[in-house]
Scaffold this active site. Sequence first.
Site, short mmCIF file in Angstrom:
data_model
loop_
_atom_site.label_atom_id
_atom_site.label_comp_id
_atom_site.label_asym_id
_atom_site.label_seq_id
_atom_site.Cartn_x
_atom_site.Cartn_y
_atom_site.Cartn_z
N ASN A 151 -1.07 -9.10 1.18
CA ASN A 151 -1.90 -9.62 2.26
C ASN A 151 -1.33 -10.94 2.75
O ASN A 151 -1.03 -11.82 1.95
CB ASN A 151 -3.33 -9.84 1.78
CG ASN A 151 -3.98 -8.52 1.40
OD1 ASN A 151 -4.38 -7.76 2.27
ND2 ASN A 151 -4.04 -8.22 0.12
N LYS A 159 0.83 -1.22 0.00
CA LYS A 159 0.00 0.00 0.00
C LYS A 159 0.86 1.27 0.00
O LYS A 159 0.34 2.38 -0.12
CB LYS A 159 -0.96 0.00 1.20
CG LYS A 159 -2.01 -1.11 1.13
CD LYS A 159 -2.90 -1.14 2.35
CE LYS A 159 -3.96 -2.22 2.22
NZ LYS A 159 -3.44 -3.59 2.24
N THR A 216 -17.18 -8.23 -0.02
CA THR A 216 -17.58 -6.88 -0.45
C THR A 216 -18.03 -6.85 -1.91
O THR A 216 -19.01 -6.23 -2.26
CB THR A 216 -16.41 -5.89 -0.25
OG1 THR A 216 -15.80 -6.15 1.00
CG2 THR A 216 -16.89 -4.46 -0.28
#
Length: 409
Positions: free
Chosen positions: A320, A275, A345
Amino acid sequence: AQTEGASATLLIGRAADAEVLLRAIESGAVKQLWPVGVLSPSAADRGQSIRNVPVLGGIDDVEDVVRDYAGRGKPISRVVMTPSAFEPEAHPEAVLMRAKRLGLFVSRLPSLESGDVPRLTNVAVEDLLLRPSEKIDYARLEALVKGKSVIVTGGGGSIGSEICDRIATFGASRLLVIEHSEPALYAVTEALTARASNAAIEGRIADIRDRDRIMNLMKEFKPDIVFHAAALKHVPILERDWSEGVKTNIFGSVNVADAAQAAGAEAMVMISTDKAIEPVSMLGLTKRFAEMYCQALDHDLMMQSSGKPHMRLISVRFGNVLASNGSVVPKFKAQIEAGGPVTVTHPDMVRYFMTIREACDLVLTAATHALTPARPDVSVYVLNMGQPVKIVELAERMIRLSGLEPGID
């Protein structure tokens, strides 16, 4: 022959893997198992006998074999899956679903590449990663840490504690765990001490924001290598409490880097995040700041060294990590245990995943590259995370791992 109290067990995997496990049972390294047969994904193994244990068929024959043995008064109660049982062509999920439906207890034999003694563990979601795990050069990692003094900040976290475990495994002489959570520090030092490695383990409570404390601890310990895993990392929390992220992830990292240099360390390795690439979140932004500080200090030390050895500072960006604190895996696990629903999601959402063990071994690998003369100019490493995984497919795999059927149960 059956030993008293041993469970009738079916081994799943290729002949070579089954032989490793059978030798471990014979030597007493693995106890309480009575192997009655092997089911192999390889047609070439069928009809063979491995250390007097017959190959009874293929992986699809599990129900028939269990029924046959139950009819003969020898009920099978356990299944052990070897590494080859987790290859895609062996359809590990189908095996798990069948075993759970039959009420069998399922264990696995982990890969023995790192020279571990054979032992059985539970099947974890990491075993169902949608890609083969990275091959790691363990000899290279051992050469990095053997006989060294190592500090791990944030050593009680999911990443930090695994780095500590690997450091102890590969033969460090001394390990100092720095952690600001007392329960986490207690848990990791207890676990490390119980491992009976040769490393002298020490744990100290400290907050990386406290510059004097970190300076003093490092000067006292005199590390060869510092692994900096302490951080605040939850994206939504850092969006709200961004000033805390600045204090820990930026100023805390500056403190650790400066303290490592002052203490004469050979290298500091900071755990960063993917990120940090063109950041759009506070997590990414604070980690990118920390990377830039380490890059600048690394560059300055190289310019001042005039070709002599100097401390290296590198950052390793993770994607991740499966089952780490706050990742999607523990969340899905809790939702499955509560009877559902499992919430995703968006059906098309993809993420790059790797296991904690794999990620930590690649961090150590990056450190070995940084400390070789061939790569003095590289200070940010990005882990190759393989192919992206569809989150909805990961959720379905986890539901199957629990012995349930997605969309039905």
